[in-house]
Write a protein that holds these residues in place. Sequence first.
Motif, PDB file in Angstrom:
ATOM      1  N   ASP A 118      -6.293  -5.762  12.196  1.00  0.00           N
ATOM      2  CA  ASP A 118      -5.504  -6.794  12.864  1.00  0.00           C
ATOM      3  C   ASP A 118      -4.132  -6.271  13.248  1.00  0.00           C
ATOM      4  N   LEU A 119      -3.668  -5.260  12.542  1.00  0.00           N
ATOM      5  CA  LEU A 119      -2.333  -4.721  12.729  1.00  0.00           C
ATOM      6  C   LEU A 119      -2.439  -3.431  13.536  1.00  0.00           C
ATOM      7  N   ALA A 120      -2.588  -3.581  14.842  1.00  0.00           N
ATOM      8  CA  ALA A 120      -2.775  -2.424  15.715  1.00  0.00           C
ATOM      9  C   ALA A 120      -1.576  -1.480  15.637  1.00  0.00           C
ATOM     10  N   HIS A 121      -1.813  -0.231  15.965  1.00  0.00           N
ATOM     11  CA  HIS A 121      -0.731   0.758  15.971  1.00  0.00           C
ATOM     12  C   HIS A 121       0.371   0.317  16.923  1.00  0.00           C
ATOM     13  N   GLY A 122       1.565   0.741  16.640  1.00  0.00           N
ATOM     14  CA  GLY A 122       2.679   0.439  17.525  1.00  0.00           C
ATOM     15  C   GLY A 122       3.455  -0.802  17.150  1.00  0.00           C
ATOM     16  N   LYS A 123       3.122  -1.457  16.056  1.00  0.00           N
ATOM     17  CA  LYS A 123       3.869  -2.634  15.638  1.00  0.00           C
ATOM     18  C   LYS A 123       5.208  -2.190  15.068  1.00  0.00           C
ATOM     19  N   ASN A 124       6.208  -2.987  15.330  1.00  0.00           N
ATOM     20  CA  ASN A 124       7.574  -2.706  14.902  1.00  0.00           C
ATOM     21  C   ASN A 124       7.986  -3.826  13.948  1.00  0.00           C
ATOM     22  N   VAL A 125       7.598  -3.710  12.709  1.00  0.00           N
ATOM     23  CA  VAL A 125       7.694  -4.791  11.727  1.00  0.00           C
ATOM     24  C   VAL A 125       9.137  -5.012  11.279  1.00  0.00           C
ATOM     25  N   HIS A 126       9.638  -6.215  11.519  1.00  0.00           N
ATOM     26  CA  HIS A 126      10.938  -6.621  10.972  1.00  0.00           C
ATOM     27  C   HIS A 126      10.738  -7.314   9.628  1.00  0.00           C
ATOM     28  N   GLY A 127       9.678  -8.101   9.534  1.00  0.00           N
ATOM     29  CA  GLY A 127       9.399  -8.800   8.294  1.00  0.00           C
ATOM     30  C   GLY A 127       7.908  -8.842   8.024  1.00  0.00           C
ATOM     31  N   ALA A 128       7.552  -8.641   6.763  1.00  0.00           N
ATOM     32  CA  ALA A 128       6.148  -8.739   6.355  1.00  0.00           C
ATOM     33  C   ALA A 128       6.090  -9.516   5.056  1.00  0.00           C
ATOM     34  N   LEU A 129       5.191 -10.466   5.005  1.00  0.00           N
ATOM     35  CA  LEU A 129       4.985 -11.256   3.800  1.00  0.00           C
ATOM     36  C   LEU A 129       3.540 -11.102   3.396  1.00  0.00           C
ATOM     37  N   VAL A 130       3.315 -10.439   2.289  1.00  0.00           N
ATOM     38  CA  VAL A 130       1.965 -10.179   1.811  1.00  0.00           C
ATOM     39  C   VAL A 130       1.664 -11.207   0.724  1.00  0.00           C
ATOM     40  N   ASP A 131       0.731 -12.090   1.044  1.00  0.00           N
ATOM     41  CA  ASP A 131       0.410 -13.216   0.162  1.00  0.00           C
ATOM     42  C   ASP A 131      -0.775 -12.861  -0.735  1.00  0.00           C
ATOM     43  N   GLU A 132      -0.695 -13.264  -1.989  1.00  0.00           N
ATOM     44  CA  GLU A 132      -1.792 -13.146  -2.953  1.00  0.00           C
ATOM     45  C   GLU A 132      -2.342 -11.722  -3.066  1.00  0.00           C
ATOM     46  N   LEU A 133      -1.460 -10.796  -3.404  1.00  0.00           N
ATOM     47  CA  LEU A 133      -1.854  -9.387  -3.544  1.00  0.00           C
ATOM     48  C   LEU A 133      -2.980  -9.217  -4.563  1.00  0.00           C
ATOM     49  N   HIS A 134      -3.075 -10.097  -5.517  1.00  0.00           N
ATOM     50  CA  HIS A 134      -4.079  -9.946  -6.579  1.00  0.00           C
ATOM     51  C   HIS A 134      -5.520 -10.040  -6.069  1.00  0.00           C
ATOM     52  N   VAL A 135      -5.747 -10.516  -4.846  1.00  0.00           N
ATOM     53  CA  VAL A 135      -7.106 -10.574  -4.312  1.00  0.00           C
ATOM     54  C   VAL A 135      -7.371  -9.530  -3.218  1.00  0.00           C
ATOM     55  N   HIS A 136      -6.405  -8.687  -2.925  1.00  0.00           N
ATOM     56  CA  HIS A 136      -6.618  -7.631  -1.933  1.00  0.00           C
ATOM     57  C   HIS A 136      -7.557  -6.577  -2.521  1.00  0.00           C
ATOM     58  N   LYS A 137      -8.559  -6.192  -1.756  1.00  0.00           N
ATOM     59  CA  LYS A 137      -9.562  -5.219  -2.221  1.00  0.00           C
ATOM     60  C   LYS A 137      -9.100  -3.774  -2.084  1.00  0.00           C
ATOM     61  N   ASN A 138      -8.204  -3.531  -1.130  1.00  0.00           N
ATOM     62  CA  ASN A 138      -7.679  -2.178  -0.936  1.00  0.00           C
ATOM     63  C   ASN A 138      -6.232  -2.280  -0.452  1.00  0.00           C
ATOM     64  N   PRO A 139      -5.495  -1.171  -0.476  1.00  0.00           N
ATOM     65  CA  PRO A 139      -4.073  -1.208  -0.110  1.00  0.00           C
ATOM     66  C   PRO A 139      -3.799  -1.067   1.384  1.00  0.00           C
ATOM     67  N   ASP A 140      -4.825  -1.028   2.216  1.00  0.00           N
ATOM     68  CA  ASP A 140      -4.643  -0.701   3.631  1.00  0.00           C
ATOM     69  C   ASP A 140      -3.652  -1.609   4.358  1.00  0.00           C
ATOM     70  N   LEU A 141      -3.800  -2.914   4.208  1.00  0.00           N
ATOM     71  CA  LEU A 141      -2.916  -3.832   4.922  1.00  0.00           C
ATOM     72  C   LEU A 141      -1.476  -3.697   4.424  1.00  0.00           C
ATOM     73  N   LEU A 142      -1.296  -3.666   3.125  1.00  0.00           N
ATOM     74  CA  LEU A 142       0.043  -3.511   2.554  1.00  0.00           C
ATOM     75  C   LEU A 142       0.688  -2.221   3.043  1.00  0.00           C
ATOM     76  N   GLU A 143      -0.035  -1.132   3.009  1.00  0.00           N
ATOM     77  CA  GLU A 143       0.508   0.151   3.460  1.00  0.00           C
ATOM     78  C   GLU A 143       0.839   0.136   4.946  1.00  0.00           C
ATOM     79  N   ALA A 144      -0.002  -0.508   5.748  1.00  0.00           N
ATOM     80  CA  ALA A 144       0.267  -0.590   7.188  1.00  0.00           C
ATOM     81  C   ALA A 144       1.532  -1.392   7.463  1.00  0.00           C
ATOM     82  N   LEU A 145       1.702  -2.491   6.761  1.00  0.00           N
ATOM     83  CA  LEU A 145       2.898  -3.310   6.950  1.00  0.00           C
ATOM     84  C   LEU A 145       4.147  -2.572   6.475  1.00  0.00           C
ATOM     85  N   GLU A 146       4.069  -1.933   5.324  1.00  0.00           N
ATOM     86  CA  GLU A 146       5.228  -1.207   4.803  1.00  0.00           C
ATOM     87  C   GLU A 146       5.605  -0.020   5.684  1.00  0.00           C
TER      88      GLU A 146
END
Length: 189
Positions: A118-146
């Motif tokens: 969902d987070l295509a390359h080229g995003k310029n993130v000013h703010g990211a809110l990662v909700d309910e980390l305890h149910v994430h199966k892998n770190p991919d989304l968190l790492e992409a946002l960070e």
Amino acid sequence: AVQVAFIIAPIFGWRHRSDDGKLVRIVRRVYIEMPRKGAKTTLASAFAMLLAFADGEPGAEVYLGAASRDQARAAFDPLTSVARQSHDLLDAGVRAYKSEIKQASTSSVVQVVSSRGDLAHGKNVHGALVDELHVHKNPDLLEALESGVGAREQPLVIIITTADDGQTTSVYAQRRDMVEKVAKGVLKV
């Protein structure tokens, strides 16, 4: 009052002067762990709106990240209602659409993402809110946002979650371990 003193005030109140003299946020990464029914998603939603439309960042890209599309929508859908009913937001040109909330005059946007795809390359993130980390199966989304915050002057990544069931190798456990080491001074980030 507790959320204001221990969460909101340190995140948005602690500032310093940048090299060009602007006051900028000191806190750039936040880890919030709260019990169930603590209004985590509501708090994350409020942060998203503030970062996108009241942080003074032109072209702010703010993402609500969750492990599933349903969880992401749980954070996003109430925001669309607020955007459609708030006279202040409407007067500021903020408009809610099916999958994003935008302000044309600043090119700022809030969107939901539930996977790295969902987070295509080229995003310029000013703010990211990662909700309910305890149910994430892998770190991919968190790492992409960070990793998408590099070009911003005062980006903010917030993880807001409840505890998991005691797994030691989960995304949650790994991040919590890192946070504990930072708090103890064992690890510098």
